[in-house]
Design an enzyme around this catalytic site. Structure first.
Site: not given
Length: 377
Positions: A92, A114, A128, A205, A207, A238
């Protein structure tokens, strides 16, 4: 042709690529976009994959628009030159969607590894959720990791004959990489007694967690440490400044919290294997940890991987400080609860997903007459 650009894609594509390369009935081409540069290269080295093409698109402060445009533009030339019969993409990422669209524009078939993960929330995770929806619309073959993800695609009117349940390729990669006698090169990790201390492995991490949610997560960690003197937290931070700066500000001087640089895949999965508990907002870790017998607390309000939540190897706790403390504290101090979460089988795979993808692809192109058996949990 396999196209990917980030570390998670590379990890999950690597066992498939290596399986395809061993089959002399196929010519396998690898193209990387390098949406992530450093972290991608680490995985390529580990699995000994040499790209045939490298678009090298990453730049400082890159935007989703910029990544999409560069992948579309860069791939056109490669696809026109190579004319692959199928382009394989994974999951994604923005590379995944843009590569699918680039293949579609050249009227090249797309295989989606996936396929079918959904939260039902367009902006969670962002971008995603929409990337995988749009890739699913384009895909000709959908390799779904579980029966639930297959059902998600069927509910969107995807043709059933295009869907094949394989298990998740991340389990293939994991089982090939974890070693019980693994020795860390990281000096700090060499000093930790994993038998004496209860180690919480933290990753955060995403968004949607930037800002206040991250603050709440980090303060919840401090609450856990204040209550449990035998606990240490290891946090590979990250590289995103929005994450790194906040982690340093809140956790930088906290006793028994170890902020370390991001780890390569091999030491990271071996760190997972030696940890007591995992707290994460990552998708892939939710799939990997059950194979290692490690309970997972998911630091998100939504998850596209509900199978483990339903079975009980994973618990969704969101980013509320009080709930993070409560659920972690329960697992740290209730052995029966811990054993219940850690002892269940992994619903995401058995280590043979790559073989199933290969067979289904050979069947699609009439090279073999039997597509093989689907994965069943």
């Amino acid at each position: 042709m396999f196209v990917f650009g980030t570390r998670p894609e590379a990890i999950k594509m690597a066992p498939v690529i290596n399986k395809f390369k061993k089959d002399n009935r196929l010519e396998t081409i690898v193209t990387v976009t390098a949406q992530h540069r450093e972290m991608l290269d680490q995985v390529l080295d580990l699995f000994k994959i040499e790209p045939d093409y490298d678009l090298d698109i990453m730049e400082d402060s890159q935007t989703l628009t910029g990544v999409t445009a560069k992948v579309l533009g860069g791939l056109k030339e490669v696809l026109v030159k190579e004319e692959p019969d199928m382009v394989f993409v994974h999951g994604d990422t923005t590379t995944t969607f843009a590569a699918s669209l680039a293949a579609y524009y050249q009227q090249i078939k797309v295989g989606h590894v996936e396929a079918g993960l959904r939260t039902g929330e367009k902006y969670s995770p962002f971008p995603e959720e929409l990337n995988r929806h749009l890739t699913g619309v384009i895909a000709d073959l959908n390799f779904s990791p579980t029966e639930l993800t297959k059902n998600n695609l069927l509910a969107e009117n995807t043709k059933e004959k295009s869907i094949f349940i394989t298990g998740n390729t991340v389990i293939d990669a994991l089982l090939d990489t974890v070693s019980e006698d693994y020795q860390f090169e990281n000096e700090l990790l060499q000093t930790i007694d994993f038998n004496k201390n209860k180690i919480i492995l933290l990753t955060a991490h995403r968004r949607e967690n930037h800002g206040q949610p991250l603050e709440d997560i980090f303060n919840g960690i401090k609450d856990i440490l204040n209550k449990n003197e035998d606990v240490r937290v290891i946090y590979p931070v990250h590289l995103n400044p929005k994450v790194k700066n906040k982690a340093g500000k809140i956790l930088g001087d906290t006793d028994r919290v170890h902020l370390i640089e991001p780890l390569d895949y091999e030491p990271f999965v071996n760190l997972m294997n030696k940890s007591y508990l995992i707290m994460t907002d990552s998708g892939g870790i939710q799939e990997e940890a059950p194979s290692l017998g490690k309970p997972v607390l998911v630091l998100r309000d939504t998850t596209e991987r509900p199978e483990a939540v339903e079975i009980g190897t994973v618990k969704k706790v969101g980013t509320d400080r009080a709930r993070i403390f409560k659920e972690a504290n329960n697992l740290l101090n209730n052995r029966e609860l811990y054993n219940d979460m850690s002892s269940k089988a992994n619903p995401y795979g058995d280590g043979n997903a790559s073989e199933r993808i290969l067979k289904r692809t050979l069947y699609h192109f009439d090279i073999i007459s039997n597509p093989g058996e689907e994965f069943k949990y």
